[in-house]
Scaffold this motif. Sequence first.
Motif, mmCIF file in Angstrom:
data_model
loop_
_atom_site.group_PDB
_atom_site.id
_atom_site.type_symbol
_atom_site.label_atom_id
_atom_site.label_comp_id
_atom_site.label_asym_id
_atom_site.label_seq_id
_atom_site.Cartn_x
_atom_site.Cartn_y
_atom_site.Cartn_z
ATOM 1 N N SER A 58 0.859 -1.185 0.000
ATOM 2 C CA SER A 58 0.000 0.000 0.000
ATOM 3 C C SER A 58 0.886 1.223 0.000
ATOM 4 O O SER A 58 1.807 1.318 0.813
ATOM 5 C CB SER A 58 -0.860 0.033 1.255
ATOM 6 O OG SER A 58 -1.806 -0.972 1.199
ATOM 7 N N CYS A 76 -7.094 13.897 -1.745
ATOM 8 C CA CYS A 76 -6.695 12.505 -1.593
ATOM 9 C C CYS A 76 -7.717 11.646 -2.327
ATOM 10 O O CYS A 76 -8.898 11.649 -2.010
ATOM 11 C CB CYS A 76 -6.659 12.138 -0.117
ATOM 12 S SG CYS A 76 -6.560 10.385 0.194
ATOM 13 N N GLN A 131 -7.967 3.971 5.928
ATOM 14 C CA GLN A 131 -6.593 4.453 5.880
ATOM 15 C C GLN A 131 -6.550 5.956 5.653
ATOM 16 O O GLN A 131 -5.822 6.681 6.314
ATOM 17 C CB GLN A 131 -5.896 3.771 4.703
ATOM 18 C CG GLN A 131 -4.752 2.900 5.108
ATOM 19 C CD GLN A 131 -4.323 2.027 3.940
ATOM 20 O OE1 GLN A 131 -4.381 2.437 2.772
ATOM 21 N NE2 GLN A 131 -3.911 0.823 4.268
ATOM 22 N N ALA A 132 -7.369 6.382 4.711
ATOM 23 C CA ALA A 132 -7.371 7.800 4.362
ATOM 24 C C ALA A 132 -7.780 8.650 5.555
ATOM 25 O O ALA A 132 -7.178 9.695 5.822
ATOM 26 C CB ALA A 132 -8.314 8.045 3.191
ATOM 27 N N LEU A 153 -4.259 7.049 -2.889
ATOM 28 C CA LEU A 153 -4.011 5.936 -1.985
ATOM 29 C C LEU A 153 -4.230 4.694 -2.806
ATOM 30 O O LEU A 153 -5.324 4.479 -3.326
ATOM 31 C CB LEU A 153 -5.032 5.942 -0.846
ATOM 32 C CG LEU A 153 -4.654 6.643 0.422
ATOM 33 C CD1 LEU A 153 -5.672 6.311 1.480
ATOM 34 C CD2 LEU A 153 -3.283 6.230 0.862
ATOM 35 N N ASN A 196 -10.053 1.654 0.941
ATOM 36 C CA ASN A 196 -8.953 2.329 1.621
ATOM 37 C C ASN A 196 -9.378 3.541 2.424
ATOM 38 O O ASN A 196 -8.545 4.294 2.905
ATOM 39 C CB ASN A 196 -7.904 2.775 0.608
ATOM 40 C CG ASN A 196 -7.262 1.594 -0.077
ATOM 41 O OD1 ASN A 196 -7.287 0.487 0.463
ATOM 42 N ND2 ASN A 196 -6.726 1.801 -1.253
ATOM 43 N N THR A 214 -9.108 8.045 -3.340
ATOM 44 C CA THR A 214 -8.982 6.686 -2.844
ATOM 45 C C THR A 214 -10.209 5.872 -3.232
ATOM 46 O O THR A 214 -11.286 6.414 -3.422
ATOM 47 C CB THR A 214 -8.820 6.673 -1.314
ATOM 48 O OG1 THR A 214 -8.845 5.336 -0.852
ATOM 49 C CG2 THR A 214 -9.938 7.435 -0.641
ATOM 50 N N VAL A 244 1.184 5.658 -0.674
ATOM 51 C CA VAL A 244 0.651 6.963 -1.012
ATOM 52 C C VAL A 244 1.458 7.420 -2.201
ATOM 53 O O VAL A 244 2.682 7.512 -2.113
ATOM 54 C CB VAL A 244 0.835 7.941 0.163
ATOM 55 C CG1 VAL A 244 0.500 9.355 -0.267
ATOM 56 C CG2 VAL A 244 -0.006 7.520 1.341
#
Lengths: 314, 667, 286, 583
Positions: free
Chosen positions: D343, D428, D437-438, D477, D434, D430, D345
Motif C-alpha cells: 500500500s 486525496c 486508511q485515508a 491511496l 482504503n 482513494t 501513497v
Amino acid sequence: MGRYIAKRFGQAAIVLLLVSLFTYLLLYMMPGDPVYAMLGGDITREQYDIAYAKMHLGDPLLLRYVRWLFDFVTGEWGNSFKYSEPVRQIIAVRLPVTMYLGVWSIIISTLAGILFGVICGTKRGKAADSVIITCANFGAVMPAFWLAVLGMYIFSLKLGWLPTHGFTMPSEDLGLSIQQSILPLIALSVGGIGGTTRQMRSGMLDVVRQDYIRTARSKGLKESQVIWRHAFRNAVLPVVTLTGMSFRNVVAGAVSIEQVFGIAGMGSLLINSILSKDIAVVQSCIMIISIVVVMSNLLVDILYGILDARIRVE
Amino acid sequence: MEHFLEVKNLRVSFTGDIQKSIAVDDVSYYAEPGEVVCFVGESGSGKSVTQLAALQLLPVPPAVIEGGEVWLEGVNIMQYKADSPQMRAVRGGEVGMIFQEPMTSLNPVKTIGVQIMESVILHLKCSREKARERALELLGQVGIPDAAARLNDFPYQFSGGMRQRIMIAIALAASPKVIVADEPTTALDVTTQAQILDLLTSLAAKNNTALILITHNLGIVARYAQRIYVMYAGKIVEEGPAEKIFGHTAHPYTKGLLQAVPRLDDQNRRLVPIDGIGPSPGKRLTGCQFRNRCRYSSEKCCEEQALREIGGGQRSACIWSYEELKEQEKEGAEDERKETEEFGENVLEVKDLRVTYPLRKGILNRKAGELTIIDGISFSIRKGETLGLVGESGCGKTTTAKAILKLLEGTSGRVLLNGRDILPLREKEFRSQRKNIQMIFQDPFSSLDPRKPVEELVGEPLLIHKLVKDRAEYDRRVDELFCLVGLEPSMKNRVAHEFSGGQRQRVGIARALAAAPDIIICDEPVSALDVSIQAQIINLLEDLQQRLKLTFLFIAHDLSVVKHISHRVAVMYLGNIVEISDSEELYAKARHPYTKALLNAVPIPDPAIEQERERRMLPGEVPSVMKRPAGCCFCDRCELSDERCRKEKPELVWDGKKHGTACFQIT
Amino acid sequence: MDKETKTKIHLFFRRLFKRKLVMLAAILVLFFILTAIFAPLLTPYEPNKQDLTAILQKPSASHWLGTDEAGRDVLTRIFYGARTSLIIGVVSVLISAVAGVTLGLVSAYYGGLLNTVISRFIDVLMSLPSLMLALALGLVFGHSIGSLMIILGISTIPTYTRMMSAQVLSVKNQDYITAERVAGARNSRILISHILPNCFSPILVLLTSNIGMTILAESSLSFLGMGINPPTASWGAMVSAGCSKLLLNPVYGIAPGICVCLLVYGFNVLGDGLRDVLDPRLRGSL
Amino acid sequence: GGQKSEETGQQKATEAEEDSKEKKTEAEKTEAEKTEAEKTEAEESKAEGTEAEKDTKNETDGVSETEAANTDKESEAAKSDVKAEDPAGKDSGDSAQIKTGGILKIGTPAEIVNLGYPGKPGSSNELIVMQPAVEPLCRYTKEGELDPWLCESFEADADALTLTVKLKEGIKFHDGTDFNAEAVKWNWEAFTAQGRTEIGAIKSIECPDDNTVVAHLAQWDNTIPDNALWLAGFMYSPAYAKENGEDKANVNPVGTGPFKFKEWKKDVSISFEANKDYWIEGQPYLDGIEFEFIADANTLTTAYQAGELDALGMIFGDSVSIMKATGEESKAEDGLTGGATISIVAFGCTDEKSPCKDLKVRQAFCHAVDWETLCQASGNGSMYYVNQWAVPGTWSYNDDVAGYPYDTEKAKELLKEAGYKDGVKINCYTVEPNTTQATMLQQYLSEAGIELDIQIIDQSRSDEMSGINGNWDGIILSAGRADVEIASIYGRSFTDEGVRYVGGFLHPEDLAEVISNAKAAKTQEDRAKYCKEMAKMIIDEYCMIAPIGIGSGVQYEKDYVHDTGILRKHMIAWTPEACWLDK
Ligand SMILES: Nc1ncnc2c1ncn2[C@@H]1O[C@H](COP(=O)(O)OP(=O)(O)OP(=O)(O)O)[C@@H](O)[C@H]1O
Ligand SMILES: Nc1ncnc2c1ncn2[C@@H]1O[C@H](COP(=O)(O)OP(=O)(O)OP(=O)(O)O)[C@@H](O)[C@H]1O
Ligand SMILES: [Mg+2]
Ligand SMILES: [Mg+2]
Ligand code: NI
C-alpha cells in the motif's frame, strides 16, 4: 382491449427508447475510463489501444448508441467486456434467480401485508391495531441489509439453523433451496410487509367510511362479510398499485441482500456492470427492468380493470 | 307496545375533538304498517342520525348512543349488540334502508346483481338461482327495463335515478316491514324525484310497509306524508298529521320553513327566511333550541320545553299556542315584493350558440368525432332583467354558462356582451373584459378556496382589474361589499369553512359583485342550500338587483325558485331551448309538453292543493347527450310525438313577441 | 385574528398529539433533532478525533458504545451522525419535493405537450431502479454531502410529480379555480396562490415519510460503498461500517441501525398522524 | 474403466494407472498407495536429474546467485512434502496418511474476470484461481528462486542474449493436445500480443526440437527469466485457444493442471474437477476444487466458521480482523517474498495544481504521519510496515533508506519552508476499501497543518488517474506490486516507458539510469546494488511515494486441510495437485 394494449405498448416503446438513451448518456458521463474498468490500471499503452479499438471507443457517442440500439432490437445484445460472455447468456442466468426471490417476496409481503392491514383497518384503535401497526412501521424502516446481517449472525452463525449464503434453484435441490431462501426472503419481505400493511390499513380506513359500506351493513351482513365482500376489494386497489410499483425494484434486485447472502442476481450484476462500465450489460439490464416495469404496469392496469369495472371503460 | 315500530327517548352524541356534541336529544316517534311518516328539518338537525342510531348503523366511536329504546314488533332491539345476529336479521330483513347519495351508496366494484342477490340470499336463505329470480323480480318492480341483461352491470353504468331504484330494490329484497328512506331524492331531478317517490309510496302501500321518509323538501312532505315529525337541533319540535302541520302550523320553526320556500302558486310574495344559521350540535342553548332564531321568542323560552299535545294528534314544543302565534304574526305583516318592469338595452345576446366536446380515440388520441352538448340556442337579456334557465340535470345549463364565460373550447355561434362579440377574442384580450361578466356558483363549498381568507377572495377581482388605487380604498371597497351582501366586515379574515353554507354563498355573491359587472350568471346558486337559507339568498339577490340594477342569468332546476326570481324563463332540454316566455305567462300557460311535465312534477307544499292536482308522470330517464334523438330532442319521452317529431327538429315558434315554443304539436 | 390562528395551531397540535403514538414519534424526532443540534455539549469527544491505539473497543465506561475502526467514540459519532442524516434527509426531500411538485403542477395544469414531455421524463426516471440511478449519479457528481442530497433527491422526484399531478387534476376542475378564471386571474396567479396551497397536504404527509426513506437510502448507498465522504459521521456510513464489524464491536453496527429505525419510524408515524389530522373525514374519531 | 482399456488395448502403464485409480475410489488404499509409491520414486529420480542439470546452468547464467546445496535439499524437501509416504515430510508428518477424494472449497472475496488466456490474467488473485488448471513453466522456492515445474530446466545466457528452456516430456493439455515447444512459443507470443511488455525483450523464439525453446533477446534484461517462466509461463492449450477464440478461451482455462475446469458461475463460484490424466501419476488427491466468491466480509467469515468453506483465501480488511477477533490463526508463512502487494501513497508530483509538486511538501507529508502505527491500525495485522518499495529481508531491500520518522514539528517547518505557512489542502483520491486508511492519514496530517480532502472514487477512475494517460493533483491511496525483483516494477512507474503512476511521478534521468542499469546488470551483485540505490532514491531523494505497508497475506484453513501450499512458499504459487482433505 387489444387496441388498448397496443396503445400501451406504443407508449412503452417510446419510454424504453428514452430510458436507453438516458442510461447511455449517464454511463458516458460517468468518470472513469471503460478500458481501465475492464483491464485494471496496470496496463501498457498497447493493451490500452487494443481494448480501446475493440470497444469502439473512438467512434462518436451517437454512432455507438445507434449501433447498440440496432443490436439490441435485432436480438443481438452484444458481449460483456468484463465477463467475456454474451450478455444474453449472463442475464439468462441471473434473471431467474432475481425473479424467483423477488416474486416470492412480493407474494409474501403482499399477502401478509394485506392480512395485517385488514386486521388493523377493522380494529382501529384496538390493541391488535397498535401492535401490528407499530411492528409494520418498524418493519418498513428497517434497513434491509442490516436485518440480513443480523439474521445471518443469529440464525446461521449462532444457531446454525440455516446456511449463510448461496442460492439454489428449487428445481436443482428443493431442500437446500428452501433453506437458502429463508433468510433472504425474510430480509426482502419485511419492508414490503410493513409498507403494504400501512397502505392496506389506510385504504381500509378510507373505505369503511364510504356510504356503500353503510349500505352493506344495512343489509344485515356480518361485519366480516362487510369487510371481505365489500370493503376489501375497494381497499386493495391502492395496494395493487403499490405492488406493481415494487416490481421495478424486484427486477432491479436487492443489491445489498444479494451481497450479504452471496447471491448472484440482477442487482449485483447491474451495480458491478455500472462500476466496470460494461455498457452492454448495463443497457440490457435496464431494458429488461424497463420492460418488466412496463409489463407490470400493464398487468396492474388489467388487474385494476378486473377489480374495478369503472376503470375498464376508460 | 301498541305501535309497530316505536322509538323512545333516543339520545345520541358524538365525541368531538374538543367537546361532546349532542346530535339527537330525546327523540321519540312511531310508525305503523302502510303509513308514510316524514321527518323534516334543516340540514344537521339530526334526521339521519336518528334513523341510523335506531338501527345501530352509526360508526361507534365517535358516535355514542346514550339511551333510548327501539321497539320493533314488541321487541326492544336496542338491547342487542350492533353486530349481533338479531340486529343483523333486523337490518335488511325487517327494516330496509335507502340512502341519500345513490352515487356512493352502491359498491362500485360489484355488479348490481350481486349486490341485490346478496341481500336476498342473506334474508330469504335461498339458492342462487332463486335469488336471481327474486332480483329480476325486484328490478322489474322498481321499473328497470331489461332487467335480466342489466343484472351484470356495474353501478357506474346506471344513471342516478336508476341507481336509486336499485337501492330501493336492495331495500325491498327481503320484503321488510319498515323502509327508511333517508332523503332518497335530494340528489335527483324533479322529474326523477317524482318517479322515485311515487314508486316508493306505491310499493309501500302495496306491501303494507311502514315508510319513514326523511327530507327537507316540504313539498314532498305535503304530497306523500301521512304524519310528520319536524326536527330541529336534534329534537322533535312539532309532530302531527300532515294536514294539521300545514294547515294549523303550531311551531314557529315549522312556520318559518313553510314561509321560506318559494311555491309555484305564489303570487308575487317576498320570501320570509328564517334568520340566523342552523343548529350547531356543539353549542346547545338552554331551553328552546330555536329561540335565537325565533321572532316570537321571549324569556320563557329559556326554560326547557317538552312537546305538548295541542289536539288532533298534533304536538308542539313551543310555549306559545297556535292562537298566540297567530296574534303576534299580524303585527309583522308580510311585505310585498316591488316590481320593476323597465328594462334597458340588451346586455347579453346569445345567438345560435353551439358547444361540442371532441371524442378522442386510438393511440394518438385522434379526434374521432364530436359530441354536441349545446345545439344552437339563442336568447338575450336586457339590463336589469333576470332570465331564468331551467332544465333537468345534464341538459347543458352549466355548459351554457361556461360557454358564455369563454371557459370552454369548441364553442361556436355569437355571444354579444354589450353588443360586442366576445367569442373570437383571445384569452388575453378578453381577460380585461371579464370584469363585466361574473358568475355565482352552485356549490358554496367548492367554489371558495378553502385556504384563503375570504377577504382575499372577494378583493381579488379588484386587484386583478386594478379597480382600486391603494390599500385604503381596497379595504373600504371590501368592507362595502361585505355589508352589501349582509356579512359583518369583521368576518373577512376567516376562511371559507368557518362560514355556514349561506354565508359562503354570500361571499360568492360579494366576489361576483366586486368588479361591478354588467351581468352576473348564477349557476344554481341556491340548490345546495337549506330552504331557510335559500330564502335569504333569493331575497338578497332580489334586493341587490333592485338597488344596483343588476342583470342576471339565473340557472336552476327548481322551477318554483326560477319562477320566483325571474322575469323571463327559458326551458332547456338536451341542449335546446324548448320554450321561452315571461315567467307569469309560462307558469300560467305552458305550451311545450316538456314544460308542462316539469311543472307537474314540482310538488307544492300544501296537502290540500296536492290532493287536487292531477299527477302525470314524465316517463323515461333523464336524457343524455350521448343518445340524442334525431328529430325533436324530446320526442322519445313525449306523449304527443309523431313521425314528424322523430325526423325534423322544430324551431322556436313565437307567439307574439314574448312566448316562443319549439314543438310541432302546439301550433 | 392573531388569536384565532393561535387557537387553530393549538387545535391542530392537540389533534395531532391526541394519540400517544404520534406524541411518542414527535418526541423521538425532537430528541434526535436536539441531539443533532447540541451534539458538542453531549460528549467530551470530538467526532473525528482518532485514537489508533484503541480501535474497535467494546463498550466501556469511557466509551459507552465503544470505538470504531479508527478509535473514534461511537456514541459521539452517533450524535454528530444525527446531524448529517437529518440534514441529508430534510434537504434532499426538499430538493425532490420542490422539483417534483413544480413538474407535477405545471404538467397537470397546462396539460398538452408539456404534460407529455414531463410525463415521459418521469416515466424514464421511474423505469430506472432508484439505487442504480443514485449510484450512477453518485459517480457523476461525487460523494460530498451536497451531491448526495441532490442524488437522493433526484431519485424520488417521480413520486412527488405523480402525486402532485393527481392532486392538481382534481383541484383544477374545482369551482373555486373556475371562479378565479372568471375573475380574470392569470395562470401564474391561479397556480401559485390557489392550486398549490390546496394540493399541499398530501405532499406534506409524503414529505415526512420520505425524510425517513431518504435516511434509509443513504445507509443503503453507504453499504455499497457509495456513501458520504469520510470523515463525516453519518448513520448510514456507520451502520454499514459497523455491520462488517459485528463480531468485534457489535454495538457499533447495531446502535446506529437502531437510531435509523427510530428516527425513520418517528417520521413515518408523524406522517401518518398528519394524514389523519389533515383528513377531515377522520376528525373526531381519532 | 478397466473394461474399456482392455477393449481399446491401451498401453499397460495407462492400464495400471487406471486400475490404481479405480481401486482408490474403491477405498482399497493400501494397494493404491503402493502403486503410487512406485511412481513417485521414478519421478524423484527424474527430478534429481533435472536439478543436477539446473545446477550447472545456473552457475553459468549467474542470475540466481549461488545455487546452494541446501536449496536443493529444501526444494526437494518441499517437494517430498507432497509425497505421501515420505517420512521426513513436515506438514504431513503428523497425519501420516494422505486421504483422497473430497472437494476443497475455498472462499474468497476476490473478483475474477480472466482465467487463463495468456497475458489476460492480471491480478495475483486470477493467477491463484487459475493454477489448478493452468500451470507455469516454473514455480518459486521459498527464497524467491525459480523452481522448474513444467520445464526440466532453463538457462539464461546474458552474453548470448538467449533464454533456453527444456521442457518435461509426455505432458498433455486437458484437450488432449501435447504440451511442447510450439505451445510455449505460442503462449509467449500470445502474451505479447495482448499488449503486455514484460517479455518485450524477447525478439524471436525458436524451437530446435519438440522439448526445447530458445528465446532470443534484443538486449539483456535480467527480469526475463522471471517474467517468461512465471508471469508469461502459464501454459494454455494453443489448440483450444485457436479453435474457440480469445473470449471463450479466457473463461475456459485449458492447461496442463491437475484439475480440469468444470464450471464458472460468474460471481458465485468456479469449480474444477480432478484431471485423471495428470502428468504426475496418483495426483491430484482431491476430486475437485471450488472457489466460492463472497464479497461480503461478514458472510465470508460466517460461512467459514459455520463450516461451509474449508479455507479462506485472498482475504483482506474486515474479513481478516473478524477472523482475528474470533481467534483463528492464519496458516500463511511469514516473510514471503514474491508477489505481495504494497500500500502506498503516491504523490502527484507533476500536476500544476498539486501542492505535492513541491518536494518539501511531500517530505512534510511523510514526516507528519506515524506510518508504523497507521500501518498497524489500518492493516488489522495483515500488513507490516516498510519504509521503501521493496520486500524486507530480500536482496533488493535497502537497509540504508533513511525514510521519514514521525515528526510533526519537522513537518510544519518543511511546510513553512515550502511557503505554506497557514497549512495546505491536499486532495486525496482513494477507492472505497482504503477510506479508513485515508481518514487515519487525515487525522495525522491535520495536526501538521495539512488538510486532506478525501474523495472516494471508483476503481476505474482510480486506475485511469494512475494509468498511462492519467494524472492527479494530490495523492492517490493505492496498492502496487511488491516483489524481490523490483527493477521492472520501478521501471513500470518511474520511467517514460512506464505504465503505472507515470503521469503523476517524476521521471528523473538519474533514476532512469539506475533502473536500466539494474535491469541490465549481469551479476547479482550489480543488480542488488542498483536496486538498493533505486529504492533509496525514490524515498530519500525524490520522495515520490510514501509506503504504508506490505500485505503479508493471510490464509485460513480448517485443520483437516493439508498441503495446499497457499502462502507457504510464495504469495501466488501453490500446489493444487498436492492438497488433500482429512475429513
Ligand atoms: N360521524 C359524525 N361525527 C360527528 N358528528 C356527526 C357525525 N354524523 C353526524 N354528525 C352530527 O350530527 C348532527 C346531525 O346530523 P344528521 O346527519 O342527522 O343531520 P341531517 O338532519 O340528516 O342533515 P342533512 O339534511 O344534511 O342530511 C349534525 O350536527 C352532524 O354534524
Ligand atoms: N368535459 C366534458 N366532456 C364530455 N361531456 C361533458 C363534459 N362536461 C359536461 N359534459 C356533458 O355535457 C352535458 C351537459 O352538462 P352540464 O354540466 O352543462 O349540465 P347541467 O345542465 O349543468 O346539469 P346539472 O343540473 O347536473 O348541473 C352532460 O350530459 C354532460 O355529460
Ligand atoms: Mg342526513
Ligand atoms: Mg350544472
Ligand atoms: Ni457455499
